[in-house]
Motif scaffolding. Sequence first.
Motif, PDB file in Angstrom:
ATOM      1  N   HIS A   1      -3.348   2.553  36.901  1.00 34.34           N
ATOM      2  CA  HIS A   1      -3.421   3.813  36.156  1.00 34.34           C
ATOM      3  C   HIS A   1      -2.667   3.722  34.848  1.00 34.34           C
ATOM      4  N   LYS A   2      -1.604   2.997  34.930  1.00 33.37           N
ATOM      5  CA  LYS A   2      -0.830   2.837  33.712  1.00 33.37           C
ATOM      6  C   LYS A   2      -1.622   2.042  32.682  1.00 33.37           C
ATOM      7  N   GLN A   3      -2.267   1.022  33.180  1.00 33.57           N
ATOM      8  CA  GLN A   3      -3.093   0.223  32.270  1.00 33.57           C
ATOM      9  C   GLN A   3      -4.207   1.071  31.673  1.00 33.57           C
ATOM     10  N   LEU A   4      -4.744   1.871  32.528  1.00 32.91           N
ATOM     11  CA  LEU A   4      -5.824   2.747  32.083  1.00 32.91           C
ATOM     12  C   LEU A   4      -5.344   3.668  30.965  1.00 32.91           C
ATOM     13  N   ASP A   5      -4.179   4.184  31.200  1.00 36.05           N
ATOM     14  CA  ASP A   5      -3.599   5.046  30.183  1.00 36.05           C
ATOM     15  C   ASP A   5      -3.396   4.298  28.876  1.00 36.05           C
ATOM     16  N   ASN A   6      -2.956   3.105  29.028  1.00 35.84           N
ATOM     17  CA  ASN A   6      -2.728   2.300  27.820  1.00 35.84           C
ATOM     18  C   ASN A   6      -4.029   2.029  27.079  1.00 35.84           C
ATOM     19  N   MET A   7      -5.047   1.755  27.861  1.00 38.94           N
ATOM     20  CA  MET A   7      -6.343   1.493  27.245  1.00 38.94           C
ATOM     21  C   MET A   7      -6.809   2.695  26.446  1.00 38.94           C
ATOM     22  N   LYS A   8      -6.675   3.777  27.087  1.00 39.19           N
ATOM     23  CA  LYS A   8      -7.120   5.007  26.430  1.00 39.19           C
ATOM     24  C   LYS A   8      -6.330   5.246  25.160  1.00 39.19           C
ATOM     25  N   LYS A   9      -5.048   5.011  25.312  1.00 39.91           N
ATOM     26  CA  LYS A   9      -4.188   5.247  24.162  1.00 39.91           C
ATOM     27  C   LYS A   9      -4.581   4.341  22.995  1.00 39.91           C
ATOM     28  N   SER A  10      -4.875   3.104  23.339  1.00 39.84           N
ATOM     29  CA  SER A  10      -5.209   2.195  22.245  1.00 39.84           C
ATOM     30  C   SER A  10      -6.560   2.560  21.625  1.00 39.84           C
ATOM     31  N   LEU A  11      -7.479   3.063  22.456  1.00 39.36           N
ATOM     32  CA  LEU A  11      -8.768   3.507  21.906  1.00 39.36           C
ATOM     33  C   LEU A  11      -8.566   4.649  20.912  1.00 39.36           C
ATOM     34  N   ILE A  12      -7.650   5.481  21.264  1.00 40.30           N
ATOM     35  CA  ILE A  12      -7.377   6.600  20.371  1.00 40.30           C
ATOM     36  C   ILE A  12      -6.637   6.123  19.131  1.00 40.30           C
ATOM     37  N   ASP A  13      -5.687   5.256  19.364  1.00 39.93           N
ATOM     38  CA  ASP A  13      -4.916   4.754  18.225  1.00 39.93           C
ATOM     39  C   ASP A  13      -5.791   3.988  17.241  1.00 39.93           C
ATOM     40  N   GLN A  14      -6.733   3.282  17.791  1.00 41.68           N
ATOM     41  CA  GLN A  14      -7.603   2.512  16.900  1.00 41.68           C
ATOM     42  C   GLN A  14      -8.676   3.370  16.249  1.00 41.68           C
ATOM     43  N   GLY A  15      -8.679   4.598  16.628  1.00 40.58           N
ATOM     44  CA  GLY A  15      -9.608   5.508  15.952  1.00 40.58           C
ATOM     45  C   GLY A  15     -10.977   5.575  16.573  1.00 40.58           C
ATOM     46  N   TYR A  16     -11.150   4.955  17.737  1.00 41.14           N
ATOM     47  CA  TYR A  16     -12.462   5.039  18.373  1.00 41.14           C
ATOM     48  C   TYR A  16     -12.696   6.449  18.926  1.00 41.14           C
ATOM     49  N   LEU A  17     -11.627   6.953  19.485  1.00 36.41           N
ATOM     50  CA  LEU A  17     -11.760   8.254  20.157  1.00 36.41           C
ATOM     51  C   LEU A  17     -10.757   9.266  19.609  1.00 36.41           C
ATOM     52  N   ASP A  18     -11.056  10.501  19.862  1.00 34.45           N
ATOM     53  CA  ASP A  18     -10.097  11.542  19.476  1.00 34.45           C
ATOM     54  C   ASP A  18      -9.787  12.455  20.666  1.00 34.45           C
ATOM     55  N   GLU A  19      -9.175  13.547  20.376  1.00 33.17           N
ATOM     56  CA  GLU A  19      -8.709  14.449  21.449  1.00 33.17           C
ATOM     57  C   GLU A  19      -9.830  14.967  22.322  1.00 33.17           C
ATOM     58  N   GLN A  20     -11.011  15.000  21.771  1.00 34.73           N
ATOM     59  CA  GLN A  20     -12.121  15.522  22.556  1.00 34.73           C
ATOM     60  C   GLN A  20     -12.274  14.731  23.855  1.00 34.73           C
ATOM     61  N   PHE A  21     -12.008  13.460  23.746  1.00 33.06           N
ATOM     62  CA  PHE A  21     -12.122  12.615  24.936  1.00 33.06           C
ATOM     63  C   PHE A  21     -11.098  13.047  25.992  1.00 33.06           C
ATOM     64  N   ILE A  22      -9.953  13.384  25.518  1.00 32.31           N
ATOM     65  CA  ILE A  22      -8.923  13.852  26.438  1.00 32.31           C
ATOM     66  C   ILE A  22      -9.340  15.184  27.056  1.00 32.31           C
ATOM     67  N   GLN A  23      -9.942  15.987  26.228  1.00 27.71           N
ATOM     68  CA  GLN A  23     -10.476  17.263  26.727  1.00 27.71           C
ATOM     69  C   GLN A  23     -11.424  17.030  27.890  1.00 27.71           C
ATOM     70  N   LEU A  24     -12.280  16.049  27.676  1.00 30.02           N
ATOM     71  CA  LEU A  24     -13.244  15.753  28.730  1.00 30.02           C
ATOM     72  C   LEU A  24     -12.539  15.322  30.011  1.00 30.02           C
ATOM     73  N   GLU A  25     -11.541  14.523  29.833  1.00 26.40           N
ATOM     74  CA  GLU A  25     -10.823  14.073  31.025  1.00 26.40           C
ATOM     75  C   GLU A  25     -10.162  15.239  31.753  1.00 26.40           C
ATOM     76  N   GLU A  26      -9.780  16.189  30.990  1.00 25.64           N
ATOM     77  CA  GLU A  26      -9.149  17.350  31.622  1.00 25.64           C
ATOM     78  C   GLU A  26     -10.146  18.193  32.392  1.00 25.64           C
ATOM     79  N   LEU A  27     -11.398  18.047  32.015  1.00 26.85           N
ATOM     80  CA  LEU A  27     -12.419  18.807  32.724  1.00 26.85           C
ATOM     81  C   LEU A  27     -12.744  18.171  34.071  1.00 26.85           C
ATOM     82  N   GLN A  28     -12.366  16.937  34.174  1.00 25.52           N
ATOM     83  CA  GLN A  28     -12.677  16.213  35.394  1.00 25.52           C
ATOM     84  C   GLN A  28     -11.883  16.777  36.562  1.00 25.52           C
ATOM     85  N   ASP A  29     -12.565  17.029  37.639  1.00 29.11           N
ATOM     86  CA  ASP A  29     -11.860  17.563  38.810  1.00 29.11           C
ATOM     87  C   ASP A  29     -12.541  17.091  40.076  1.00 29.11           C
ATOM     88  N   GLU A  30     -12.148  17.643  41.174  1.00 24.14           N
ATOM     89  CA  GLU A  30     -12.704  17.191  42.449  1.00 24.14           C
ATOM     90  C   GLU A  30     -14.216  17.346  42.481  1.00 24.14           C
TER      91      GLU A  30
END
Lengths: 607, 149
Positions: free
Chosen positions: B6-35
């Motif tokens: 999970h930590k690696q996953l977080d890092n991956m995501k972070k780097s995608l955002i840092d590199q400008g591939y993704l923005d906050e919208q992606f995080i929004q989507l992740e927040e929508l994820q639920d059971e």
Amino acid sequence: METTGFSSPRADAFPAGLRVLVVDDDPTWLKILEKMLKKCSYEVTTCNLAREALDLLRERKEGFDIVISDVNMPDMDGFKLLEHVGLEMDLPVIMMSVDGETSRVMKGVQHGACDYLLKPIRMKELRNIWQHVFRKRIHEVRDIESHEGLEEIQMMRNGMEQFDDGYLFCGADLISGKKRKDVDNKQDDRHCGDPSSVKKARVVWTVDLHQKFVKAVNQFGFDKVGPKKILDMMGVPWLTRENVASHLQKYRLYLSRLQKENELKASFVGMKQSDISSKDTAGNVCLQNSSTTSQNNVTNGSYVVCGNKIPIKNVDSKICGEDMKIASVQMAEPKEALIGDVTDPQKSSNSRIGLNHSFAQIGADVKYEPKIPARYSWTDVPPVKFNQEHKPHFQSQSWRAEVQPVQFKQEEHKPHFQSENSFSHLPLARNHIQVDCTEPILSHHPIPSTNEKDKQADISPNCITSRSQGIRIVAPVESTAELFSVKPESHLTVCQEFEPIPCSMWNTKNHSLEHILLNDLDSSQRNLILGTGSGFRLWDEELQGYSPQGGFHPQNAGFENIESLAYNNQELIADVPPLLYDSLNFDYGNPSETMEYPVMDQGLFIA
Amino acid sequence: MERNLHKQLDNMKKSLIDQGYLDEQFIQLEELQDEANPNFVEEVVTLYYRDSARLIQNIEQTLEKIPLDFAKLDNYMHQFKGSSCSIGAKKLKNECTQFREHCKTGNGDGCKRTFQQLKKEYAALKKKLEHYFQFARQAGPIEKACRPK
């Protein structure tokens, strides 16, 4: 406040269960929006084609509370859909697009979008969309309330019918769609009615403010003036261009109306009723009125709301409407404060004042208001004085065609009121009826008894005379304004506003008036509505018939403007001691004409 | 172990955002994820790629026609941009904006050049996201289990 009456099963949990239709040709967005909306506890229906959405909406009318639609869709422009939805379902529609160009957003708003969201859309934005539904509900509730208000009036009328079968008040019924709308507007401005409704912050066009406005308009010239210029000229920081624009529009309408009135010359138009039931109650009313007077609102109609129990409602949609017949509007808000004060029985005098106000308000429409108050010297002053005062006033005021409709002299009123205090005796019971009628048609007969004012002879002043005293027919000429002051113990003040309304209208109103009068006659407790015009005669007749009776003791005098809604509060009446004074003031006249024609005031005092 | 992932996953995501591939919208989507939708983000991204492929194709064809129909191109790109912003594909969004600028100015070459760039980004992001989701599946259902809140 439980104003929301959603038909959805989860109505109680509003905004949960809000039924949302999402239309977007982009499946990705549809999926995301659906999820987001569900997380907001809304019921979501998605649709990727505009036409399909439209079909769905048509098929399930009442099945949705709000629509969210993308702007760009292949099968139908989102704006087109927006128009259809607005026209056919009257649902709030939120547009969304990745494009935030001002022109696009503007187009959306112009087509009726209640909101325009930019993609990517966030949860927090969606979480809030219920507000659009809620807002709409509020407006609807207001409409309903206003209608209920009318119904109430109807009921009151029905009550009156008990006394007198024959006539119905047409007032409300006559109201056309537009008027109805005005009424609604008025209600918005009023507070009295429902504490629950959410009020928009509205600009209260005080006398002062309006004077600034008029000054600005005059400065630029009526034709060239625009809201922006006026705004700049007025230099009132909190005022917005929209405020001014709206006011200007009303002002223009008002002017054009005046113009028409001049042309028509006929008559009378509006009436107002102020009801004062008992001393105290009356006092309340009065107070309210007075308070109201201070505030000038743009609202057209004079909606007179009576404070607590007082059933006075004046609706003048017509005349007042555009003109900003400030007077009526004013009534609403101030009331409350005043009411508290009123409680003193002795303040009955105040109540009087209130009547005056009402009158004044009416006057305001006419534009001579300020003076009117002066006229009323509710004090025991002999009728004669009234006459004198009245005439000069009218003439001086000369309902001028002039534009300055709104200017009220509130201040003047107040002083009057104070003076009125002297009326404390009033509690005993005095009815003061002042009727000002300007009708060309009516013939005037000087009545010996009434001294001070002119009357229209046709009118059965006789009846009046029997009881009251002198009515004078001052106005030789066809059109005249008559003032009746009846001073029985009760005080009635009836004010009429002028309207270009067709005669037929008047007749109906007149009938209502007649009824009222009759009723009043019968039971001292009532509102008097006087309608002049064709109806006037009838009125007279009836009056005659009834005159034998105790005479007028209209405890409540209500004037309605054109649409005249007469309220009688029976309740109040019942409570009220027999001796109540009601004041009726009738002012008839065409503002423009009045100048030309002598105004007649009649005062009848019935002791 | 799982935590590590999970930590690696977080890092991956972070780097995608840092590199400008993704923005906050992606995080929004992740927040929508639920059971109810444990793979919500992946589903959305998959949907996006499936749907946008059609658009890419349309644009490609339109670009081959002469003279260029800029209005049509702009319209397509508008759609593409709307779609791309739904998953927070920041770089793609920027390319879209650029492309539309060229449409406005009638710069055909600019359009083509930008479109090539856009396709590259489009593919690159796809790869990165596939990798990311693959990793996420391994890590298992994360959010609820691992994030003490």
